[in-house]
Design a protein around this motif. Structure first.
Motif, PDB file in Angstrom:
ATOM      1  N   HIS A  50      15.705 152.371 -49.344  1.00 52.63           N
ATOM      2  CA  HIS A  50      14.878 153.786 -49.279  1.00 52.63           C
ATOM      3  C   HIS A  50      13.773 153.662 -48.596  1.00 52.63           C
ATOM      4  CE1 HIS A  50      12.985 152.113 -52.742  1.00 52.63           C
ATOM      5  NE2 HIS A  50      12.070 152.986 -52.573  1.00 52.63           N
ATOM      6  N   ASP A  91      21.343 156.568 -44.658  1.00 50.97           N
ATOM      7  CA  ASP A  91      21.315 157.795 -45.406  1.00 50.97           C
ATOM      8  C   ASP A  91      20.761 157.573 -46.603  1.00 50.97           C
ATOM      9  OD1 ASP A  91      23.999 156.384 -45.654  1.00 50.97           O
ATOM     10  OD2 ASP A  91      24.328 157.646 -47.609  1.00 50.97           O
ATOM     11  N   GLN A  94      17.124 158.647 -46.338  1.00 60.06           N
ATOM     12  CA  GLN A  94      17.179 159.989 -45.966  1.00 60.06           C
ATOM     13  C   GLN A  94      17.235 160.321 -44.632  1.00 60.06           C
ATOM     14  OE1 GLN A  94      14.136 160.433 -49.858  1.00 60.06           O
ATOM     15  NE2 GLN A  94      14.735 162.397 -49.018  1.00 60.06           N
ATOM     16  N   MET A  97      18.204 163.414 -43.281  1.00 57.72           N
ATOM     17  CA  MET A  97      18.046 164.510 -44.632  1.00 57.72           C
ATOM     18  C   MET A  97      16.560 164.373 -44.825  1.00 57.72           C
ATOM     19  SD  MET A  97      21.250 162.485 -46.719  1.00 57.72           S
ATOM     20  CE  MET A  97      22.657 162.215 -45.744  1.00 57.72           C
ATOM     21  N   LYS A 331      20.025 159.463 -53.619  1.00 55.56           N
ATOM     22  CA  LYS A 331      18.812 159.011 -53.261  1.00 55.56           C
ATOM     23  C   LYS A 331      17.487 158.936 -54.428  1.00 55.56           C
ATOM     24  CE  LYS A 331      20.239 160.866 -49.904  1.00 55.56           C
ATOM     25  NZ  LYS A 331      21.482 161.167 -49.468  1.00 55.56           N
ATOM     26  N   GLN A 353      12.614 165.517 -52.731  1.00 59.55           N
ATOM     27  CA  GLN A 353      14.042 165.327 -53.211  1.00 59.55           C
ATOM     28  C   GLN A 353      13.934 164.708 -54.454  1.00 59.55           C
ATOM     29  OE1 GLN A 353      17.591 164.538 -51.275  1.00 59.55           O
ATOM     30  NE2 GLN A 353      17.222 165.381 -49.357  1.00 59.55           N
TER      31      GLN A 353
END
Length: 396
Positions: A50, A91, A94, A97, A331, A353
């Motif tokens: 992440h 992903d 993110q 996203m 996530k 998020q």
């Protein structure tokens, strides 16, 4: 050596339950995993990691990402210390996203540089996300977009994970369309790549990838294209959350091509394998469970399959919870684990998020992480969980 230590019965907090009551939860016995791996592993294991945001940045989180580069790279150092590779700008970070292509390229550049300084393993995502889907008019547009990102990653010395393309999902009608794009792109890569087949449970915009919604037909198309370019493909990452499809594909791949499991529901048994083979790993959950994953893989390397399952098995319920539908919100759980374990000082995410999962979801995550021995510092984790709960009106 992994071993239980003193019970954490002195540590407790109030956690909400689905029936709207609140229970007093006492932590279980903790487990200690090595902070560094000694020796090599007999599986290649990537953690899709992440991005740590800068909570002090004066930006609009829904519109732009502000990255804490020091903490972001420090987390990658933590993963490398454990003998795992880094799958960069995927992903889990993110990508597409909230994390745009210019920021992704800076992330890749910094991560590749850090990896080179310590001879660590990193592959980085190259896709077409700088091409807005509505602006993609032809397959040639998709090819040019892939070429631009591949060139940029290779220019900074990176290896490629060829990400699935939303633009191709929009324009590709059949096997010939996908073959045209992948054959052209793969013919130009400098070193063999990892192909990423990401299911629509992770990204609804990828529905019908490989030119069909029929997964059997899609598998046939993907295998034909990948095997036809075997010299340019290091491996395939499959994220369909369907262990039998992964096993079937693994058995059909050219023997030169590795299978990297992306199945965050069934990874333990897929990595262990069977008499006909096994999967390597490229997993988002390995961000959240890196110490346990590293130690479990070291036990497998030593021939202790029972020890492997003893450590990794209890992490699977946690992973299934983090990746529950809507899967694309996983996530949030990954970053929450990083916060609980002290890898960052806040629970703030790209795109805001942190709000995509409920208080009940986070409470159950805490219980499952505790049961799997994944709270590295139970006192810190408990205090941070209490802090989050207090913002939701639950005082301990």
């Amino acid at each position: 050596m992994n071993k239980p230590v003193q019970p954490m019965s002195s540590l407790s907090l109030r956690l909400p339950k689905a029936d709207r009551s609140v229970e007093t939860y006492r932590l279980a016995a903790s487990r200690i995993f090595p902070a560094k791996l000694e020796g090599a592993l007999n599986r290649i294991a990537f953690s899709a990691v992440h991005t740590v945001v800068d909570p002090f940045a004066d930006n609009d989180p829904w519109l732009s990402a502000a990255v804490d580069w020091d903490k972001t790279i420090a987390f990658r150092e933590h993963v490398w210390d454990l003998g795992l590779g880094v799958a960069e700008a995927m992903d889990t970070a993110q990508r597409g996203m909230g994390l745009d292509w210019p920021t992704s390229l800076e992330l890749i550049t910094r991560s590749v540089g850090a990896a080179k300084r310590r001879n660590a393993l990193v592959f980085s995502g190259a896709g077409t996300d700088h091409l807005a889907v509505e602006d993609a008019r032809s397959l040639d547009d998709v090819i040019r977009a892939y070429e631009e990102q591949i060139s940029a990653v290779e220019k900074v010395g990176g290896r490629i994970i060829l990400m699935a393309s939303r633009a191709l999902a929009k324009l590709g009608r059949n096997a010939d369309d996908y073959a045209k794009v992948y054959n052209r792109v793969l013919s130009q890569v400098r070193e063999p790549v990892i192909i990423h087949w990401l299911g629509d449970m992770f990204d609804p915009a990828l529905t019908g990838y490989w030119g069909t919604k029929d997964l059997d037909e899609a598998m046939d198309i993907a295998v034909a294209i990948i095997n036809g370019n075997a010299g340019k493909v290091d491996g395939v990452k499959v994220s369909l959350l369907d262990k039998q499809r992964e096993i079937d594909m693994r058995r059909r791949l050219d023997k030169r091509i590795k299978m990297y499991t992306g199945d965050d529901f069934n990874y333990a048994e897929l990595i262990a394998g069977d008499s006909e083979g096994f999967s390597h790993a490229l997993l988002g959950i390995f961000d959240a469970i890196a110490p346990a994953a590293s130690y479990a893989l070291s036990r497998l390397t030593a021939g202790d399959e029972a020890g492997f399952h003893d450590v990794l098995g209890p992490t699977v319920p946690l992973s299934r919870h983090i990746f529950k539908a809507p899967t694309r919100f996983y996530k949030t759980g990954v970053v929450f684990m990083a916060y609980l374990n002290g890898h960052q000082d806040h629970f703030t995410m790209v795109g805001g998020q942190e709000s995509t999962r409920s208080t009940l979801h986070l409470a159950e995550l805490f219980r499952l992480a505790d049961k799997a021995g994944l709270l590295a510092n139970p006192e810190l984790a408990t205090q941070r969980m209490k802090t989050v709960l207090a913002t939701h009106g639950i005082e301990s």
